[in-house]
Design an enzyme around this catalytic site. Sequence first.
Site, PDB file in Angstrom:
ATOM      1  N   HIS A  91      56.442  48.195  56.635  1.00  0.00           N
ATOM      2  CA  HIS A  91      56.383  49.630  56.541  1.00  0.00           C
ATOM      3  C   HIS A  91      57.040  49.928  55.295  1.00  0.00           C
ATOM      4  O   HIS A  91      57.383  51.426  55.023  1.00  0.00           O
ATOM      5  CB  HIS A  91      56.061  50.885  57.544  1.00  0.00           C
ATOM      6  CG  HIS A  91      55.104  49.905  58.854  1.00  0.00           C
ATOM      7  ND1 HIS A  91      54.017  50.476  58.920  1.00  0.00           N
ATOM      8  CD2 HIS A  91      54.976  49.628  60.403  1.00  0.00           C
ATOM      9  CE1 HIS A  91      53.286  50.010  59.771  1.00  0.00           C
ATOM     10  NE2 HIS A  91      54.284  49.544  60.298  1.00  0.00           N
ATOM     11  N   ASP A  95      55.928  48.708  52.145  1.00  0.00           N
ATOM     12  CA  ASP A  95      55.007  48.426  50.601  1.00  0.00           C
ATOM     13  C   ASP A  95      54.769  49.765  50.325  1.00  0.00           C
ATOM     14  O   ASP A  95      54.868  50.095  48.888  1.00  0.00           O
ATOM     15  CB  ASP A  95      54.178  46.844  51.217  1.00  0.00           C
ATOM     16  CG  ASP A  95      53.103  47.212  51.984  1.00  0.00           C
ATOM     17  OD1 ASP A  95      53.461  48.862  52.926  1.00  0.00           O
ATOM     18  OD2 ASP A  95      52.240  47.204  52.279  1.00  0.00           O
ATOM     19  N   GLY A 142      43.036  40.135  63.665  1.00  0.00           N
ATOM     20  CA  GLY A 142      43.352  41.567  64.773  1.00  0.00           C
ATOM     21  C   GLY A 142      44.983  41.070  64.851  1.00  0.00           C
ATOM     22  O   GLY A 142      45.137  41.642  65.906  1.00  0.00           O
ATOM     23  N   SER A 184      44.199  38.591  58.303  1.00  0.00           N
ATOM     24  CA  SER A 184      42.714  38.107  58.018  1.00  0.00           C
ATOM     25  C   SER A 184      42.244  38.963  56.818  1.00  0.00           C
ATOM     26  O   SER A 184      41.487  38.279  56.083  1.00  0.00           O
ATOM     27  CB  SER A 184      42.415  37.961  59.743  1.00  0.00           C
ATOM     28  OG  SER A 184      42.540  38.771  60.059  1.00  0.00           O
ATOM     29  N   ASP A 223      50.405  42.096  51.610  1.00  0.00           N
ATOM     30  CA  ASP A 223      49.698  40.817  51.700  1.00  0.00           C
ATOM     31  C   ASP A 223      48.284  40.764  50.706  1.00  0.00           C
ATOM     32  O   ASP A 223      48.554  39.062  50.993  1.00  0.00           O
ATOM     33  CB  ASP A 223      48.194  41.980  53.375  1.00  0.00           C
ATOM     34  CG  ASP A 223      49.207  42.261  54.564  1.00  0.00           C
ATOM     35  OD1 ASP A 223      50.671  42.512  54.118  1.00  0.00           O
ATOM     36  OD2 ASP A 223      48.715  43.412  55.148  1.00  0.00           O
ATOM     37  N   TYR A 235      48.342  53.657  61.910  1.00  0.00           N
ATOM     38  CA  TYR A 235      49.212  53.698  60.638  1.00  0.00           C
ATOM     39  C   TYR A 235      49.150  54.058  59.686  1.00  0.00           C
ATOM     40  O   TYR A 235      49.860  55.048  58.447  1.00  0.00           O
ATOM     41  CB  TYR A 235      48.081  52.374  60.144  1.00  0.00           C
ATOM     42  CG  TYR A 235      48.721  51.497  59.011  1.00  0.00           C
ATOM     43  CD1 TYR A 235      49.140  50.206  58.745  1.00  0.00           C
ATOM     44  CD2 TYR A 235      48.391  52.044  57.422  1.00  0.00           C
ATOM     45  CE1 TYR A 235      49.924  49.827  57.647  1.00  0.00           C
ATOM     46  CE2 TYR A 235      48.756  51.205  56.823  1.00  0.00           C
ATOM     47  CZ  TYR A 235      49.462  50.268  56.654  1.00  0.00           C
ATOM     48  OH  TYR A 235      50.025  49.550  55.591  1.00  0.00           O
TER      49      TYR A 235
HETATM   50  C1  GLA Z   1      49.488  46.269  56.656  1.00  0.00           C
HETATM   51  C2  GLA Z   1      49.420  46.448  55.779  1.00  0.00           C
HETATM   52  C3  GLA Z   1      50.452  46.410  54.746  1.00  0.00           C
HETATM   53  C4  GLA Z   1      51.868  46.574  55.158  1.00  0.00           C
HETATM   54  C5  GLA Z   1      51.843  46.239  57.139  1.00  0.00           C
HETATM   55  C6  GLA Z   1      52.877  46.907  57.343  1.00  0.00           C
HETATM   56  O1  GLA Z   1      49.817  44.707  57.083  1.00  0.00           O
HETATM   57  O2  GLA Z   1      48.136  46.106  55.141  1.00  0.00           O
HETATM   58  O3  GLA Z   1      50.351  46.816  53.571  1.00  0.00           O
HETATM   59  O4  GLA Z   1      52.468  48.359  54.939  1.00  0.00           O
HETATM   60  O5  GLA Z   1      51.246  46.981  57.400  1.00  0.00           O
HETATM   61  O6  GLA Z   1      54.480  46.269  56.906  1.00  0.00           O
END
Ligand code: GLA
Length: 386
Positions: free
Chosen positions: A36, A38, A122, A127, A172, A221
């Site tokens: 958390h 990025d 999930g 994915s 990601d 989120y």
């Molecule tokens: C998900 C989001 C990422 C990042 C993580 C938490 O994977 O896609 O961008 O924020 O949560 O680190």
Amino acid sequence: MGTKITAELQQKFRERYGGRAHVYRAPGRVNLIGEHTDYNDGFVMPAAIDFYVWIAIAPRNDRKLLLHSTNFSQTVEIDLQNGVAPRNHWSDYVSGVAVTLERAGHHLQGANLLIHGNVPIGSGLSSSAAIEVASGLALLENSGLAVHRLELVKLCRRAENDFVGARVGIMDQFISGCGQAGHALMLDCRSLEYRLLPLPRDVSLVICNTMVKHELASGEYNTRRAECEEGVRLLSGSLPGIRALRDVSLAELEAHAGTLPEIIYKRCRHVISEDARVTKAAASLEPGDLEAFGALMAESHGSLRDDYEVSCAELDLMVELAVQQEGVYGARMTGGGFGGCTINLVRTDSVSDFQFRVGDAYQKSTGLVPQIFVSPAAEGAGEVKE
Ligand code: GLA
């Protein structure tokens, strides 16, 4: 495994559409530390894993995309000429990328696509980034377009933000597009500069899937993001010029804690302390100090549980069971949270005992059979040649 899957995909493609295809794949990921951070312009340390989304693709003479998913046994038709809207469906990841590429000026040719994935869906292993990056690469190459990898990564993230509607950061898509075999990356999510960190040879990345996914995940989120933004807004009253939590030190946060509601303060404390942990973790990985690295993973998990409040009972239990085992350097939740997976750094000669013991204890305590697998740090997206 890759060659067998490619041959099977070619065969299925021939049966469904006729002719031969090009096959592309993009990996899922784990994040070793830096959760958390990025979307706060901070630091992360992901590695791509040996689980992928594969796409077999060949051109059509019109502007249609025909998508068939082997995982869902469904076919979807998209007409690029007539505009495409999100449908709250797996195909949104592909159509979102197609629409975003077109909006960025990359004119796509129609195509037949066969999509297959083995990244658990999930489970916090991305994915979604894997299908986005695989489709972006496949659609561009199928149209004879060369786009810089970083540009592709950014467009895939934009598709997820604007089309799918998840306000994710860049981690990601970046690791799925730019991962390097045998390495984790320490990525600066503001400048997008990164450092390659070789993973020690006698250590394995072990992924434990709790097999739970709490429905809270996507709403919470976006709430966490908003709380971080609120933190920046309030702190900028006393710290003018800050753009993101990345620009605030722990000492500054403490000095101005009084200006923040308790919840916002805790969210900020997680992000700011987590950024510092990533930097320390990189410094301990380089000389191979895995004890220090593992201690930082434990702190990270505690901070995600208590300050950021994105863990859950199953993730906490999985971590607790892991750290009691022989040969474990560190364990923590990985990804967005509220279920999904933990990442564990385990001495390779202890892996089979670890799998057995943690699997057994987790099942006894929850009644759920966890998936526990080992993955090397894999290479980012590319074409798979036979
Ligand atoms: C998900 C989001 C990422 C990042 C993580 C938490 O994977 O896609 O961008 O924020 O949560 O680190």
